[in-house]
Design a protein around this motif. Sequence first.
Motif, PDB file in Angstrom:
ATOM      1  N   SER A  15       0.894  -1.263   0.046  1.00 25.82           N
ATOM      2  CA  SER A  15      -0.161  -0.029  -0.030  1.00 25.82           C
ATOM      3  C   SER A  15       0.923   1.243  -0.186  1.00 25.82           C
ATOM      4  CB  SER A  15      -0.899  -0.026   1.245  1.00 25.82           C
ATOM      5  OG  SER A  15      -0.411  -0.076   2.482  1.00 25.82           O
ATOM      6  N   ASN A  16       2.175   1.340  -0.162  1.00 32.51           N
ATOM      7  CA  ASN A  16       3.061   2.437  -0.210  1.00 32.51           C
ATOM      8  C   ASN A  16       2.713   3.140  -1.395  1.00 32.51           C
ATOM      9  OD1 ASN A  16       5.820   3.517  -0.802  1.00 32.51           O
ATOM     10  ND2 ASN A  16       6.278   2.537   1.224  1.00 32.51           N
ATOM     11  N   ASP A  17       2.900   4.187  -1.399  1.00 29.79           N
ATOM     12  CA  ASP A  17       2.832   5.359  -2.548  1.00 29.79           C
ATOM     13  C   ASP A  17       3.551   4.865  -3.943  1.00 29.79           C
ATOM     14  OD1 ASP A  17       4.859   6.556  -1.169  1.00 29.79           O
ATOM     15  OD2 ASP A  17       4.076   8.548  -1.533  1.00 29.79           O
ATOM     16  N   TYR A  43      -5.760   5.026  -6.150  1.00 31.04           N
ATOM     17  CA  TYR A  43      -4.801   5.070  -4.867  1.00 31.04           C
ATOM     18  C   TYR A  43      -5.676   5.161  -3.542  1.00 31.04           C
ATOM     19  CZ  TYR A  43      -1.167   6.876  -1.937  1.00 31.04           C
ATOM     20  OH  TYR A  43      -0.257   7.155  -0.700  1.00 31.04           O
ATOM     21  N   THR A  44      -6.349   6.417  -3.768  1.00 31.51           N
ATOM     22  CA  THR A  44      -7.299   6.595  -2.672  1.00 31.51           C
ATOM     23  C   THR A  44      -8.249   5.520  -2.267  1.00 31.51           C
ATOM     24  OG1 THR A  44      -7.165   9.168  -3.056  1.00 31.51           O
ATOM     25  CG2 THR A  44      -9.001   8.316  -1.751  1.00 31.51           C
ATOM     26  N   LEU A  62      -6.545   2.918  -0.458  1.00 36.46           N
ATOM     27  CA  LEU A  62      -6.361   3.164   0.989  1.00 36.46           C
ATOM     28  C   LEU A  62      -7.459   3.101   1.989  1.00 36.46           C
ATOM     29  CD1 LEU A  62      -4.036   6.355   0.456  1.00 36.46           C
ATOM     30  CD2 LEU A  62      -3.232   4.083   1.199  1.00 36.46           C
ATOM     31  N   GLN A 100      -7.917  -0.537   2.577  1.00 30.16           N
ATOM     32  CA  GLN A 100      -6.993  -1.221   3.114  1.00 30.16           C
ATOM     33  C   GLN A 100      -7.402  -0.684   4.843  1.00 30.16           C
ATOM     34  OE1 GLN A 100      -4.443  -2.712   2.596  1.00 30.16           O
ATOM     35  NE2 GLN A 100      -2.683  -2.353   4.037  1.00 30.16           N
ATOM     36  N   PHE A 101      -7.814   0.913   4.971  1.00 31.33           N
ATOM     37  CA  PHE A 101      -8.052   1.036   6.263  1.00 31.33           C
ATOM     38  C   PHE A 101      -9.371   0.241   6.904  1.00 31.33           C
ATOM     39  CE2 PHE A 101     -10.794   3.987   8.897  1.00 31.33           C
ATOM     40  CZ  PHE A 101      -9.728   4.256  10.020  1.00 31.33           C
ATOM     41  N   LEU A 104       0.587   4.701   6.541  1.00 34.66           N
ATOM     42  CA  LEU A 104       0.352   5.740   5.387  1.00 34.66           C
ATOM     43  C   LEU A 104       1.516   6.171   5.242  1.00 34.66           C
ATOM     44  CD1 LEU A 104      -1.324   7.111   3.181  1.00 34.66           C
ATOM     45  CD2 LEU A 104      -1.752   8.897   4.665  1.00 34.66           C
ATOM     46  N   LEU A 108      -5.138  12.806  -2.544  1.00 33.07           N
ATOM     47  CA  LEU A 108      -4.823  12.193  -1.138  1.00 33.07           C
ATOM     48  C   LEU A 108      -5.302  13.000  -0.131  1.00 33.07           C
ATOM     49  CD1 LEU A 108      -2.643  10.817   0.552  1.00 33.07           C
ATOM     50  CD2 LEU A 108      -1.195  12.701   0.201  1.00 33.07           C
ATOM     51  N   PHE A 123      -8.343  11.179   1.082  1.00 31.85           N
ATOM     52  CA  PHE A 123      -8.271  10.342   1.909  1.00 31.85           C
ATOM     53  C   PHE A 123      -7.657  10.662   3.633  1.00 31.85           C
ATOM     54  CE2 PHE A 123      -5.306   7.144   4.267  1.00 31.85           C
ATOM     55  CZ  PHE A 123      -6.418   6.200   4.381  1.00 31.85           C
TER      56      PHE A 123
END
Length: 308
Positions: free
Chosen positions: A216-218, A232-233, A236, A239-240, A256, A272, A275
């Motif tokens: 999940s790393n940018d 990407y958002t 995240l 994932q959360f 994050l 971003l 998020f």
Amino acid sequence: MTEPLYPDFHRLDLSSHGRYDYVPINDRNDFEWPDGKRLAVYIAVKIEHFPFGEGMGHALAHPQPEPDVMNYAWRDYGVRVGIWRLLEEFQTLDLPFAALLNTALIEYAPPLIRALSDTSCEMVGHGRSNGERQSQWSEETERRMIEAVTLDLENAFGKRPQGWMGPWVAESRTTPDLLAEAGYRYTLDWGMDEQPVWLKTRGGGKLLSIPYPRPSNDIALLHGHHVTPRAYTEILIDQFEEMLDQSRKAPLVFNLSLHPFLVGQPFRLRALRKFLSYLAERRNEIWLTTPGEIAQYSASLPAGIIAS
């Protein structure tokens, strides 16, 4: 009947790091984070500097013969523009964060160092620059680098760093030992779990591995897999939310990870921000913290609670 080519193959001994034991997530001692929370959340911002015309560095386009001006300038955008936009977002939303800092920036970007000093962020050792990696050095050279980075951060910010992540997340076979011997309490180099894990070091020194997931790393998503900012958002958020659900069964750590030269770009920052706002709105459901506070709390728990 033909003899098998490897009659003892089932007893083959594979190389092992010896840093931790295998303990499945569903067979560990239960505990809670402060105030009964089940999911700890921290933001890690990699604030990195790259030498001009040499060394390693992420590439926006195919690397050119050095001096590779385009790729160098793209990375330098992170400390000239990107980080300032992130600092503004963190202040607006009252979000704590950890700054993983290359100490070359102390000399290169004094205004940035002053701005970081004015925040309540946690400083984390991240080597001298991201143009090198410690896995290629002798033990003595690596030891001296860790000592120099520690001293530089202490002199610049008035406090010794408690945590470490190597440039390029690279380690030698003795890095955890050297970190423990230098007084570090935790490392972010190992991404094998969603809970803190005690690492074994020579001499019995205690060093905690705090989760820092790569998928999940940018860098992995935005740069490696070319995921769009909106996707990407969404990743995240998924994932959360999944980790928040899973934390009912076992306390977990959500990270994050941000690189200003990536997420500081306007078209990515807008996504971003959604998020970050979402995270701020959910703060009452989580322990919104820093890796240093996670390490301190984990160390305060009775022996055996945290896996090793």
